[in-house]
Design a protein around this motif. Structure first.
Motif, PDB file in Angstrom:
ATOM      1  N   LEU A 334       5.701   5.859  52.934  1.00 28.96           N
ATOM      2  CA  LEU A 334       6.874   5.488  52.153  1.00 28.96           C
ATOM      3  C   LEU A 334       6.807   6.028  50.728  1.00 28.96           C
ATOM      4  N   LEU A 335       5.596   6.359  50.273  1.00 33.08           N
ATOM      5  CA  LEU A 335       5.427   6.822  48.894  1.00 33.08           C
ATOM      6  C   LEU A 335       5.157   8.316  48.812  1.00 33.08           C
ATOM      7  N   ALA A 336       5.318   9.028  49.929  1.00 35.41           N
ATOM      8  CA  ALA A 336       5.050  10.459  49.933  1.00 35.41           C
ATOM      9  C   ALA A 336       6.067  11.193  49.066  1.00 35.41           C
ATOM     10  N   LEU A 337       5.578  12.151  48.283  1.00 39.21           N
ATOM     11  CA  LEU A 337       6.428  12.997  47.467  1.00 39.21           C
ATOM     12  C   LEU A 337       6.326  14.426  47.987  1.00 39.21           C
ATOM     13  N   PRO A 338       7.438  15.132  48.070  1.00 41.09           N
ATOM     14  CA  PRO A 338       7.412  16.472  48.677  1.00 41.09           C
ATOM     15  C   PRO A 338       6.543  17.438  47.886  1.00 41.09           C
ATOM     16  N   GLY A 339       5.738  18.212  48.616  1.00 39.52           N
ATOM     17  CA  GLY A 339       4.947  19.258  47.996  1.00 39.52           C
ATOM     18  C   GLY A 339       3.779  18.760  47.178  1.00 39.52           C
ATOM     19  N   LEU A 340       3.431  17.471  47.302  1.00 35.16           N
ATOM     20  CA  LEU A 340       2.364  16.923  46.454  1.00 35.16           C
ATOM     21  C   LEU A 340       1.294  16.243  47.300  1.00 35.16           C
ATOM     22  N   GLU A 341       0.082  16.668  47.112  1.00 39.18           N
ATOM     23  CA  GLU A 341      -1.068  15.929  47.611  1.00 39.18           C
ATOM     24  C   GLU A 341      -1.730  15.299  46.401  1.00 39.18           C
ATOM     25  N   LEU A 342      -1.542  13.987  46.268  1.00 37.46           N
ATOM     26  CA  LEU A 342      -1.994  13.305  45.056  1.00 37.46           C
ATOM     27  C   LEU A 342      -3.504  13.118  45.078  1.00 37.46           C
ATOM     28  N   PRO A 343      -4.210  13.579  44.062  1.00 38.49           N
ATOM     29  CA  PRO A 343      -5.652  13.347  44.013  1.00 38.49           C
ATOM     30  C   PRO A 343      -5.955  11.902  43.628  1.00 38.49           C
ATOM     31  N   ASP A 344      -7.194  11.518  43.778  1.00 41.77           N
ATOM     32  CA  ASP A 344      -7.647  10.193  43.366  1.00 41.77           C
ATOM     33  C   ASP A 344      -7.401  10.028  41.865  1.00 41.77           C
ATOM     34  N   LEU A 345      -6.675   8.980  41.501  1.00 48.38           N
ATOM     35  CA  LEU A 345      -6.405   8.742  40.078  1.00 48.38           C
ATOM     36  C   LEU A 345      -7.598   8.154  39.349  1.00 48.38           C
ATOM     37  N   SER A 346      -8.647   7.791  40.080  1.00 46.49           N
ATOM     38  CA  SER A 346      -9.872   7.232  39.485  1.00 46.49           C
ATOM     39  C   SER A 346      -9.574   5.979  38.659  1.00 46.49           C
ATOM     40  N   PRO A 347      -9.285   4.844  39.346  1.00 44.39           N
ATOM     41  CA  PRO A 347      -8.963   3.613  38.625  1.00 44.39           C
ATOM     42  C   PRO A 347      -9.992   3.202  37.578  1.00 44.39           C
ATOM     43  N   HIS A 348     -11.263   3.586  37.757  1.00 44.47           N
ATOM     44  CA  HIS A 348     -12.263   3.169  36.778  1.00 44.47           C
ATOM     45  C   HIS A 348     -11.987   3.777  35.404  1.00 44.47           C
ATOM     46  N   HIS A 349     -11.304   4.930  35.356  1.00 40.54           N
ATOM     47  CA  HIS A 349     -10.935   5.512  34.059  1.00 40.54           C
ATOM     48  C   HIS A 349      -9.945   4.598  33.335  1.00 40.54           C
ATOM     49  N   PHE A 350      -9.033   4.003  34.088  1.00 43.45           N
ATOM     50  CA  PHE A 350      -8.059   3.087  33.503  1.00 43.45           C
ATOM     51  C   PHE A 350      -8.717   1.770  33.122  1.00 43.45           C
ATOM     52  N   ALA A 351      -9.624   1.284  33.979  1.00 40.85           N
ATOM     53  CA  ALA A 351     -10.281   0.004  33.727  1.00 40.85           C
ATOM     54  C   ALA A 351     -11.092   0.020  32.437  1.00 40.85           C
ATOM     55  N   ARG A 352     -11.565   1.184  32.026  1.00 41.29           N
ATOM     56  CA  ARG A 352     -12.339   1.279  30.778  1.00 41.29           C
ATOM     57  C   ARG A 352     -11.529   0.851  29.562  1.00 41.29           C
ATOM     58  N   HIS A 353     -10.217   0.902  29.697  1.00 42.08           N
ATOM     59  CA  HIS A 353      -9.351   0.586  28.558  1.00 42.08           C
ATOM     60  C   HIS A 353      -8.734  -0.805  28.667  1.00 42.08           C
ATOM     61  N   GLY A 354      -9.279  -1.654  29.514  1.00 43.57           N
ATOM     62  CA  GLY A 354      -8.829  -3.035  29.604  1.00 43.57           C
ATOM     63  C   GLY A 354      -7.360  -3.151  29.973  1.00 43.57           C
ATOM     64  N   ALA A 355      -6.664  -4.123  29.338  1.00 39.28           N
ATOM     65  CA  ALA A 355      -5.261  -4.385  29.674  1.00 39.28           C
ATOM     66  C   ALA A 355      -4.399  -3.150  29.481  1.00 39.28           C
ATOM     67  N   LEU A 356      -4.664  -2.391  28.424  1.00 40.91           N
ATOM     68  CA  LEU A 356      -3.864  -1.200  28.173  1.00 40.91           C
ATOM     69  C   LEU A 356      -3.983  -0.204  29.330  1.00 40.91           C
ATOM     70  N   GLY A 357      -5.195  -0.044  29.857  1.00 44.95           N
ATOM     71  CA  GLY A 357      -5.385   0.845  30.992  1.00 44.95           C
ATOM     72  C   GLY A 357      -4.725   0.309  32.252  1.00 44.95           C
ATOM     73  N   PHE A 358      -4.849  -0.996  32.491  1.00 48.21           N
ATOM     74  CA  PHE A 358      -4.223  -1.608  33.662  1.00 48.21           C
ATOM     75  C   PHE A 358      -2.708  -1.447  33.613  1.00 48.21           C
ATOM     76  N   LEU A 359      -2.108  -1.705  32.448  1.00 48.78           N
ATOM     77  CA  LEU A 359      -0.661  -1.606  32.324  1.00 48.78           C
ATOM     78  C   LEU A 359      -0.192  -0.162  32.454  1.00 48.78           C
ATOM     79  N   THR A 360      -1.001   0.781  32.005  1.00 49.84           N
ATOM     80  CA  THR A 360      -0.653   2.189  32.184  1.00 49.84           C
ATOM     81  C   THR A 360      -0.684   2.549  33.667  1.00 49.84           C
ATOM     82  N   PHE A 361      -1.721   2.100  34.368  1.00 50.14           N
ATOM     83  CA  PHE A 361      -1.803   2.359  35.809  1.00 50.14           C
ATOM     84  C   PHE A 361      -0.620   1.729  36.529  1.00 50.14           C
TER      85      PHE A 361
END
Length: 522
Positions: A334-361
């Motif tokens: 249901l979330l497939a986008l044409p022509g895109l194979e989405l790489p791992d967004l690496s949630p731990h990069h977002f988690a390093r920034h606390g609430a700001l990272g979570f809200l960005t994700f």
């Protein structure tokens, strides 16, 4: 259906967000939250019955007072609100309950454990739709609670006049913090024949049931249809002079599966997508989050993007939710986008920034979902916050015209006039909305919007974030670059773009956005 059932301790987005706000040393001793239940001691309820609660619905699941306004807002409605409830007398005429215009009754939650749609009926004269968020009002002035088995609810809904002729119903889907509450209240205050329902929780319940594998898609379609029909019928009974019913949903991330069901469940319902410059959405959410944190230590650390240090005390539900959604973005059809194979967004990069990272994700998820649903033609119209704040009642006129409903307005000539624009100066969040520390920004911060437009037109430097200092805005922009396709689009969520415009560019590398794209403009 979900690939594998989620355990109850795995939280959906809203309850996860609550744990981000409530993080602190006390997290170690608070009762652990849980997800949607797969069973209750009463088992499946076979006939319409009153439910007898042992606590006020307007309190935490353990019966204690709310820790703050965000605790209340971010606690999803469920039968846990009733405490150790028991079954009361049978209810033989549910249609009379939802048709009562003195004691309003509306769907409260959809429960797979009891396989019921639960209605809350209120004291005489009280309407939960008067609250900025209906789910806040539904916990107040409760007269009785009625559980209606799915099959009975479906049969009842199909007997309502709306089942044959739905009439004008608009369902607003959005990214959050994008002026949707302002729009719904303005549609009421402008006297254009509209009435609004702000954020009934049952759409998120349908999404969660599907994610957890607690119902089939067919069941989800049928109970969604039943709940909406009952809600619209009740509203039309209460306000027969306001035939246009506007239902504003929560942000897309916790309920996108229910959006996909709407063309099948209720093909006459039109869906609007409302959005805002994404980094301003993140900044607005962050301002509201930090100002409502219950822990002084967490609030201090959040200002330095370090509050995630407290997350392990509550089991790190934010990290686990980001990991689940990272997988869904890459694997859910249901979330497939044409022509895109989405790489791992690496949630731990977002988690390093606390609430700001979570809200960005969370906002990246909202944006991805919006584009994925929009490209499939689910949205009848798209409205941007900056356009609404700049053009106000003229934008409302354009919306009603696009939906084919302008002829229903008693006096359409008033739309687009300075007098009509005055309604945008009222506080749409008064009485329970999601306010920032200094209150809401009435009518939009026009000076900031104008500065953003000038910066975008001149191409000089990064735009000014509406809520974040420059160094924190740069953190957000760096994290936003991790989604290559959205980055290439400049996070332009205008879902009227064609499939060709959605495809990944032919060249091998995608230039990182510098802050000079359409993000800056209205």
């Amino acid at each position: 259906m979900a690939r594998a059932p989620l355990p109850e301790q795995e939280l959906e987005l809203v309850a996860t967000f609550r744990e981000v706000v409530l993080a602190g040393w006390a997290s170690a001793v608070r009762p652990r939250p849980r997800g949607m239940r797969s069973s209750f001691p009463v088992g499946e309820i076979q006939e319409s019955r009153e439910l007898v609660p042992t606590k006020s619905l307007d309190s935490r699941p353990d019966g204690s007072p709310w820790l703050g306004s965000m605790d209340r807002i971010l606690t999803p409605l469920s039968l846990d609100d009733l405490g150790r409830f028991s079954l009361g007398p049978a209810v033989h005429d549910v249609r009379a309950v939802i048709g009562d215009t003195v004691c309003n009754a509306m769907p409260y939650c959809i429960c797979p454990a009891t396989r019921t749609i639960v209605l809350v009926q209120h004291d005489p004269g009280f309407s939960p739709t008067d609250a900025p968020f209906m789910f806040v009002g539904q916990r107040q002035s409760v007269k009785r609670i009625v559980a209606v088995p799915w099959q009975q609810a479906i049969a009842l809904a199909e007997s309502l006049p709306e089942a044959k002729d739905m009439g004008p119903v608009l369902l607003i889907q959005m990214t959050g913090r994008c002026g949707s509450t302002v729009l719904t209240k303005a549609l009421e205050w402008l006297d254009v024949g509209c009435q609004s329902v702000s954020e009934p929780d049952f759409f998120a319940h349908v999404h969660e049931m599907l994610e957890r594998g607690l119902c089939s898609r067919e069941e989800a379609v049928r109970v969604t249809r039943a709940a909406v029909l009952m809600l619209v019928h009740q509203r039309r009974r209460s306000h027969p002079d306001k035939q246009v019913v506007v239902i504003k949903n929560r942000t897309l991330a916790p309920l996108w599966r229910s959006c996909d069901l709407m063309p099948e469940a209720l093909p006459q319902v039109q869906q609007l997508f409302q959005w805002r410059t994404v980094e301003d959405v993140i900044g607005s959410f962050n301002a509201a989050t930090e100002s409502n944190m219950v822990s002084g230590s967490a609030k201090y650390l959040a200002q330095h993007s370090m509050d995630g240090v407290f997350w392990p005390l509550s089991g790190s539900p934010a990290v686990r939710w980001m990991e689940r959604m990272d997988t869904a973005l890459r694997e859910d059809p249901l979330l497939a986008l044409p022509g895109l194979e989405l790489p791992d967004l690496s949630p731990h990069h977002f988690a390093r920034h606390g609430a700001l990272g979570f809200l960005t994700f969370m906002s990246i998820v909202d944006s991805h979902v919006a584009v994925a649903l929009g490209q499939r033609g689910l949205f009848a119209h798209t409205l941007k916050y900056e356009d609404l704040m700049e053009r106000k009642s003229a934008a409302v006129r354009e919306l009603l015209e696009a939906l084919g409903w302008l002829h229903l307005v008693p006096n359409a000539s008033v739309l687009g006039t300075p007098e009509a624009d005055q309604v945008f100066l009222r506080d749409a969040h008064a009485g329970g909305g999601l306010a920032k520390g200094s209150g809401t920004t009435l009518g939009g911060d026009m000076k900031q919007l104008e500065r953003s437009k000038l910066a975008a037109a001149s191409g000089q430097g990064a735009r000014e974030n509406a809520h974040l200092p420059q160094h924190r805005a740069e953190v957000v922009r760096g994290l936003m670059r991790r989604h290559a396709l959205l980055q290439h689009r400049g996070y332009n969520l205008d879902t009227s773009q064609t499939d060709g415009e959605l495809k990944k560019p032919e060249h091998k590398s995608v230039e990182c956005w510098s802050g000079k794209s359409v993000l800056g403009g209205a």
